[in-house]
Design an enzyme around this catalytic site. Sequence first.
Site, PDB file in Angstrom:
ATOM      1  N   LYS A 158       0.832  -1.206   0.000  1.00 35.28           N
ATOM      2  CA  LYS A 158       0.000   0.000   0.000  1.00 35.28           C
ATOM      3  C   LYS A 158       0.865   1.253   0.000  1.00 35.28           C
ATOM      4  O   LYS A 158       1.924   1.287   0.625  1.00 35.28           O
ATOM      5  CB  LYS A 158      -0.908   0.032   1.240  1.00 35.28           C
ATOM      6  CG  LYS A 158      -1.920  -1.099   1.324  1.00 35.28           C
ATOM      7  CD  LYS A 158      -2.760  -0.940   2.579  1.00 35.28           C
ATOM      8  CE  LYS A 158      -3.787  -2.051   2.719  1.00 35.28           C
ATOM      9  NZ  LYS A 158      -4.595  -1.880   3.958  1.00 35.28           N
ATOM     10  N   GLY A 165      -8.605   3.576  -2.659  1.00 29.42           N
ATOM     11  CA  GLY A 165      -8.319   2.331  -3.362  1.00 29.42           C
ATOM     12  C   GLY A 165      -7.132   2.402  -4.302  1.00 29.42           C
ATOM     13  O   GLY A 165      -6.820   1.430  -4.988  1.00 29.42           O
ATOM     14  N   TYR A 202      -1.904  -9.918   4.372  1.00 35.00           N
ATOM     15  CA  TYR A 202      -3.200  -9.847   3.699  1.00 35.00           C
ATOM     16  C   TYR A 202      -4.128 -10.925   4.246  1.00 35.00           C
ATOM     17  O   TYR A 202      -3.770 -12.104   4.306  1.00 35.00           O
ATOM     18  CB  TYR A 202      -3.027 -10.021   2.188  1.00 35.00           C
ATOM     19  CG  TYR A 202      -4.321  -9.911   1.426  1.00 35.00           C
ATOM     20  CD1 TYR A 202      -4.990  -8.696   1.337  1.00 35.00           C
ATOM     21  CD2 TYR A 202      -4.874 -11.029   0.802  1.00 35.00           C
ATOM     22  CE1 TYR A 202      -6.178  -8.586   0.653  1.00 35.00           C
ATOM     23  CE2 TYR A 202      -6.068 -10.930   0.101  1.00 35.00           C
ATOM     24  CZ  TYR A 202      -6.720  -9.704   0.030  1.00 35.00           C
ATOM     25  OH  TYR A 202      -7.902  -9.605  -0.650  1.00 35.00           O
ATOM     26  N   LYS A 237     -15.035   0.918  -2.524  1.00 36.38           N
ATOM     27  CA  LYS A 237     -16.353   0.502  -2.049  1.00 36.38           C
ATOM     28  C   LYS A 237     -17.443   0.815  -3.081  1.00 36.38           C
ATOM     29  O   LYS A 237     -17.418   1.883  -3.693  1.00 36.38           O
ATOM     30  CB  LYS A 237     -16.684   1.230  -0.739  1.00 36.38           C
ATOM     31  CG  LYS A 237     -15.633   1.086   0.342  1.00 36.38           C
ATOM     32  CD  LYS A 237     -15.856   2.108   1.458  1.00 36.38           C
ATOM     33  CE  LYS A 237     -14.718   2.105   2.458  1.00 36.38           C
ATOM     34  NZ  LYS A 237     -14.850   3.190   3.466  1.00 36.38           N
ATOM     35  N   GLU A 288      -6.958   2.390   8.947  1.00 31.77           N
ATOM     36  CA  GLU A 288      -6.688   3.810   8.785  1.00 31.77           C
ATOM     37  C   GLU A 288      -7.820   4.608   9.415  1.00 31.77           C
ATOM     38  O   GLU A 288      -8.868   4.066   9.761  1.00 31.77           O
ATOM     39  CB  GLU A 288      -6.572   4.182   7.306  1.00 31.77           C
ATOM     40  CG  GLU A 288      -7.849   3.919   6.506  1.00 31.77           C
ATOM     41  CD  GLU A 288      -7.697   4.283   5.039  1.00 31.77           C
ATOM     42  OE1 GLU A 288      -6.666   4.869   4.663  1.00 31.77           O
ATOM     43  OE2 GLU A 288      -8.616   3.983   4.268  1.00 31.77           O
ATOM     44  N   ASN A 290     -10.119   8.024   8.532  1.00 35.64           N
ATOM     45  CA  ASN A 290     -10.481   9.052   7.564  1.00 35.64           C
ATOM     46  C   ASN A 290     -10.942  10.296   8.310  1.00 35.64           C
ATOM     47  O   ASN A 290     -11.937  10.269   9.035  1.00 35.64           O
ATOM     48  CB  ASN A 290     -11.584   8.550   6.633  1.00 35.64           C
ATOM     49  CG  ASN A 290     -11.061   7.501   5.688  1.00 35.64           C
ATOM     50  OD1 ASN A 290     -10.116   7.728   4.959  1.00 35.64           O
ATOM     51  ND2 ASN A 290     -11.662   6.321   5.708  1.00 35.64           N
ATOM     52  N   ARG A 292     -12.556  13.030   7.750  1.00 34.77           N
ATOM     53  CA  ARG A 292     -13.514  13.775   6.928  1.00 34.77           C
ATOM     54  C   ARG A 292     -14.865  13.089   7.007  1.00 34.77           C
ATOM     55  O   ARG A 292     -15.001  12.041   7.625  1.00 34.77           O
ATOM     56  CB  ARG A 292     -13.044  13.798   5.471  1.00 34.77           C
ATOM     57  CG  ARG A 292     -12.769  12.392   4.938  1.00 34.77           C
ATOM     58  CD  ARG A 292     -12.520  12.360   3.454  1.00 34.77           C
ATOM     59  NE  ARG A 292     -11.957  11.102   3.006  1.00 34.77           N
ATOM     60  CZ  ARG A 292     -12.626   9.986   2.802  1.00 34.77           C
ATOM     61  NH1 ARG A 292     -13.937   9.940   3.053  1.00 34.77           N
ATOM     62  NH2 ARG A 292     -12.036   8.883   2.375  1.00 34.77           N
TER      63      ARG A 292
END
Length: 448
Positions: A158, A165, A202, A237, A288, A290, A292
């Site tokens: 990542k 994504g 993973y 998503k 993570e 976000n 916002r």
Amino acid sequence: MFQKILIANRGEIALRIIRACREMGIATVAVHSNVDSESLHVKMADESVCIGPAKAQESYLSVPSILSAAEITGADAIHPGYGFLAENADFAEVCRKCDLVFIGPSSNNIRKMGDKIKARNTMRELGLKLLPSVQATTKSKGISQKAMEEIGFPLIIKASAGGGGKGIKIVHSESEFREKVRTVQAEAKAAFGDPTIYIEKYLNNARHIEFQVAADLMGNVICFGERDCSIQRRHQKIFEETHSPALTPEIRSRMQETVIEATQKLGYENVGTLEFLMGDDGEFYFLEMNTRIQVEHPITEEVYDIDLIKMQIQLAMGEKLSISQGDLSPRGHAFEWRINAEDSKTFFPSSGTIDSLHFPGGRGVRVDSGIYQGAQISPHYDSMIGKLVIRAATRMEAIEKSRMALAEFQLEGVSTNIALHKRILDDPNFIQGEYSTHFLPNMLESKQ
């Protein structure tokens, strides 16, 4: 109370913010690129300012242009929506230096959580579990051997500064490892200006679960119920629901307590979302945060009968949270189907003119969108053109209501993924609530 809010965004989220402001008696300013001059958010705002050409770097990502628009219109606050500058710590900081209230968390909050590696280290210190990982820059040596020894396969690469994504590759064997490391580093450098990556264990059959939080400046924090975001295409998503079919009330309550504690220790303010992977063992691993409003916030609004945009604005004004954790009383079940202008099979974006349009309606059916008949769908921006939000008393009722609403959703002129959503609804595993992040690839492969 703010007198005027400038919305540094476009499309459905800009329109969503305008509606909330109008209900609160706050004037709005829409900014737009030259190809968005006829967009609905521009028509609905009290004022509008063109801030540049179609290319986002020269318009919606142009901080000087946005600040100039705020100055000439006399705005006293800026709402960034999601995407674009919403999680840009420097933008949040410069807003405050210009005596503009940034409707979101502090620049310090954004900076701590914006870098995925820093965020992981912070959350580990706050007691959250993480999957095994190693960090790498373009100068890192021996990263391949270290990752294979400490993590093993399968693993996922990542971008540290990534999001949406982008900058993600899954690796199943040593033969493809080094090439994919170089690919992600190059993509990260091009998309985010930072080639730093991290390599993580993973989980094959994981659920992607997130928790919505809200925090005021007095240190009060509430955590709403979880959203299950496991159905994704290309790590993005396309469907969310609340509550998750995989969680028991006991697990939900335990995770809410964990999330509240971590958010308080972080000193977070305004709304945010903590994202986790839930493994087969029922353990949650932090992904993570976000900093916002999320695209999928409407399903939380529907189940908890709240307005998260209004809450953002009130918190930015320094108000105390009007509700406590004990006041949260969920009702029913909610789905969000992201309507994208793209081919249902290839996911290739579609642009053009919407020739005809009919939105579904009825009790428990909500459409958040900025499109209308005759609107132009631009190839310059994200392919999502709307969100179909369903609320019902039970999950099975939500499934049936989704079937009716998607059948009623009529749009001609551009391709959409509505057909894909109908296929998901007919899948036995989805109906039983038995799905993971592998659900969509497996479903598409089995249909070929």
